[in-house]
Enzyme design. Structure first.
Site: not given
Ligand code: SAM
Length: 253
Positions: A168, A89, A153, A116
């Site tokens: 698109d 994220p 795509r 995490e």
């Molecule tokens: N503790 C992290 C933070 O707050 O940045 C969030 C960890 S999340 C619960 C677990 C995993 O989900 C991340 O390591 C990532 O691989 C994936 N993930 C969660 N949200 C995402 C997003 N918006 N885009 C891409 N991957 C995401």
């Protein structure tokens, strides 16, 4: 084009890539998607992929070594150097221009975090972190599938009609025009929902013009900020001036 997806939940990813245009492209050999179980790259009896966080705090952290071994294995099997993406994220938010850029690489590796997230040292092997939006998922699997689908795509031969990809939303910086299919008239309460006459006219020049204008109006109505960077032709610039003038009249009046 080739994708490797590294995850602790291969059963979540495998069926998804087998469906639809991506699945058909895999069958044809246009795409190769290899889903790798991160636990296959552990060395202990319990195939452990996570551990407590140094410094304490809630939640587990994904261990670095299984990711390093998985990447070593992928690189050993690869002709060139693959581009390694970490789903996060905290990464760069995925957009169509980014998807286009990623589609220029022959081989993408997607690392899926859980808990995490991954040990910070994994980032030393990552080319780019990708976020699919400003919200937090439980894991990177859905994010990786979004990247694979959007990038695939754009690989020639994956979508049957390349014209449809070119039209698109976002491809030209604008949203797509509205689509209708048969029947032209609906019964009952939906009877008033008409297909625009122009689409039934058979006049292809008029249909093209209507679609072009609808795409502009849609973008203006729903995502006006896109118009700041969209490349518009003379017709579109004229319609945009008219829309602005109309708004100014409404605001003023
Ligand atoms: N503790 C992290 C933070 O707050 O940045 C969030 C960890 S999340 C619960 C677990 C995993 O989900 C991340 O390591 C990532 O691989 C994936 N993930 C969660 N949200 C995402 C997003 N918006 N885009 C891409 N991957 C995401």
């Amino acid at each position: 084009m080739r994708f490797d997806i590294v995850t602790i939940f291969p059963a979540m990813v495998e069926p998804a890539v087998k469906a639809g245009v991506v699945g058909r492209a895999i069958e044809r050999g246009t795409l190769q998607v290899k889903v790798r179980d991160l636990r296959d790259y552990t060395t202990d009896r319990h195939r452990v992929v996570d551990d407590v966080a140094y410094g304490g705090g809630p939640g587990m952290v994904m261990k670095p070594e299984p990711f390093f071994r998985a990447l070593d294995a992928i690189e050993a099997e690869s002709a060139g150097r693959p581009m390694v993406l970490l789903t996060s994220p905290q990464g760069t938010r995925l957009t169509q221009p980014m998807v286009e850029r990623l589609s220029g690489h022959g081989h993408l590796v997607l690392l899926c975090g859980r808990y995490e997230g991954v040990d910070e040292r994994v980032r030393s092997r990552v080319d780019e972190e990708v976020s699919v939006g400003d919200y937090v998922l439980s894991g990177g699997e859905l994010a990786a599938l979004i990247v694979v689908d959007a990038v695939a795509r754009l690989v020639p031969g994956v979508v049957g009609d390349e014209q449809s990809v070119a039209e698109d939303s976002f491809s030209r910086g604008l949203l797509d025009y509205p689509h209708y299919t048969r029947p032209a008239e609906l019964p009952g309460a939906a009877a008033g929902l008409k297909v625009p006459d122009v689409l039934l006219s058979g006049n292809h020049a008029e249909i093209r013009r209507w679609r072009k204008r609808e795409a502009l109006v849609r973008t203006w109505t729903r995502r006006p900020e896109l118009l700041a960077t969209a490349v518009l032709d003379d017709d579109e610039l004229k319609w945009l001036r008219e829309l602005r003038a109309q708004r100014n009249t409404e605001v003023g009046g």
